[in-house]
Design an enzyme around this catalytic site. Structure first.
Site, PDB file in Angstrom:
ATOM      1  CB  ALA A   1      -0.909  -0.007   1.219  1.00 23.14           C
ATOM      2  CG  ASP A   2       3.514   1.612   3.108  1.00 25.09           C
ATOM      3  OD1 ASP A   2       2.390   1.975   3.475  1.00 25.09           O
ATOM      4  OD2 ASP A   2       4.224   0.829   3.760  1.00 25.09           O
ATOM      5  CB  SER A   3       4.634   0.229  -3.215  1.00 20.10           C
ATOM      6  OG  SER A   3       5.447  -0.431  -2.287  1.00 20.10           O
TER       7      SER A   3
END
Ligand SMILES: O=P(O)(O)OC[C@@]1(O)O[C@H](CO)[C@@H](O)[C@@H]1O
Length: 365
Positions: free
Chosen positions: A304-306
């Site tokens: 998700a951070d990516s």
């Protein structure tokens, strides 16, 4: 406790040697900001030259973590398990956003509170990322250690509560956020301890005063409180939405409904991840779907951070939300299917495999 050096934890960072262009370099730094350079290949990387400008991406991780990965052939609860491999990574959601930006050769400044016996090791792990400038506020308590267990069962994460933050630490952080300029982007990601809720609200108010776009990937209580400030992007998960709106989400229609409520409450763009079913983007223009790909997930930490890193990066270079959503999915999927965080090669190799389609409102209703 004490303030970190006024600028970087790595004062000699090449981040501030902007004019040396290396092969494949895609950004150019000037003082405290940078611009993304046009680069010929691939298609997804083309820049809308009208919109080229200078800015800096700030990620903020209030509760960063030393992620301790332990790999097991087999895990049995209630028994002594012996690992086959272990390693550490600097983690926390905002830090991961900075790492993926780094892999895309995009500079960012990482804000956060770090301290205690884990601090120096945590900082040393960031040293390999040439395009990250850590601008940390040093605190008395220990930067937490989060344990990531990879075994024959599903990946399991044991996330620690983290240290307490003093009023003085908070003032220090606000002083850093005060310095952001118009066109900078502020990404606030990760769990926010209860006593930092007022701090986060003040940070967001400072962003608004300075006309800084901001992204929120935070726990649901905080998200609900901050939606009224009109974040550029939010990424709630299904459990967040169920708690926020006190409803059960059992299918895509209900998920879209909850995502729309986030948009009505102020979010400009809402990303909803659905694992193997792909993801959704909801904004005032409609609802869009992006497919996933059929492969074995090897890493769920940081996908998700990516996506957030990819969204911010591609938006800055194209200002086109649809290709931005597509690129964000490439980044999320690249991490999910790699060991470690997405690399630029992996991200760009996926570009032709992701298709974004608009969901027909009547069909979906
Ligand atoms: O406890 P939080 O802040 O919600 O999540 C922290 C964390 O699980 O998120 C990252 C993956 O997204 C990891 O690097 C880190 O350990």
């Amino acid at each position: 406790m004490t303030d970190a050096a006024e600028s970087s934890v790595f004062p000699d960072r090449t981040l501030f040697l902007p004019f040396v262009l290396k092969e494949g370099q895609i950004s150019e730094l000037i003082g405290n900001s940078f611009r993304i350079l046009p680069f010929p290949e691939p298609e997804c990387a083309k820049i809308n030259s009208r919109e080229r400008g200078f800015f800096m991406i700030y990620t903020c991780t209030l509760n960063p973590s030393l992620d301790y990965y332990m790999e097991f052939d087999k895990v049995e609860l209630g028994k002594t398990n012996r690992s086959s491999l272990e390693y550490y990574e600097a983690g926390g959601k905002g830090i991961n956003v900075s790492i993926v930006l780094n892999n895309l050769m995009i500079p960012s400044r990482a804000l956060g509170f770090v301290g205690g016996f884990t601090k120096d090791f945590f900082i040393s792990l960031l040293q390999k990322y040439e395009y990250i400038e850590p601008v940390f506020t040093f605190i008395e308590g220990h930067t937490r250690i989060n344990v990531k267990v990879k075994g024959d069962l599903l990946e399991t994460e044991l996330n620690a509560k983290g240290p307490s933050i003093t009023e003085e630490d908070m003032r220090m952080m606000l002083r850093r956020v005060e310095r952001l300029n118009r066109s900078d982007i502020f990404v606030l990601s990760g769990n926010c301890p209860d006593n930092l809720v007022d701090l986060t609200e003040k940070m967001i108010q400072l962003c608004i005063e300075n006309d800084v776009k901001f992204v929120l990937d935070v726990n649901h209580e905080l998200l609900l409180r901050l939606l009224k400030y009109k974040p550029f992007l939010v990424r709630p998960n299904i459990e967040d939405l169920e708690t926020m709106f006190d409803e059960v989400i059992a299918d895509q229609k209900q998920l879209i409904h909850a995502g729309r409520r986030c948009a009505e409450l102020g979010a400009e763009n809402v990303i909803l991840m659905m694992g193997k079913d792909g993801s959704l983007l909801i904004n005032q223009d409609g609802v869009y779907h992006a497919n996933s790909i059929d492969a074995e997930v090897v890493n769920s930490v940081g996908a998700a951070d990516s996506m957030i890193a990819g969204f911010v990066m591609n938006y800055l270079r194209s200002r086109d939300i649809i290709t931005t959503f597509k690129y964000a999915n490439c980044c999320g999927i690249a991490t999910a299917f790699s060991k470690g965080m997405a690399t630029r090669e992996k991200i760009e190799s996926l570009y032709d495999e992701i298709l974004v389609t608009k969901i027909d409102e009547n069909e979906e209703a």
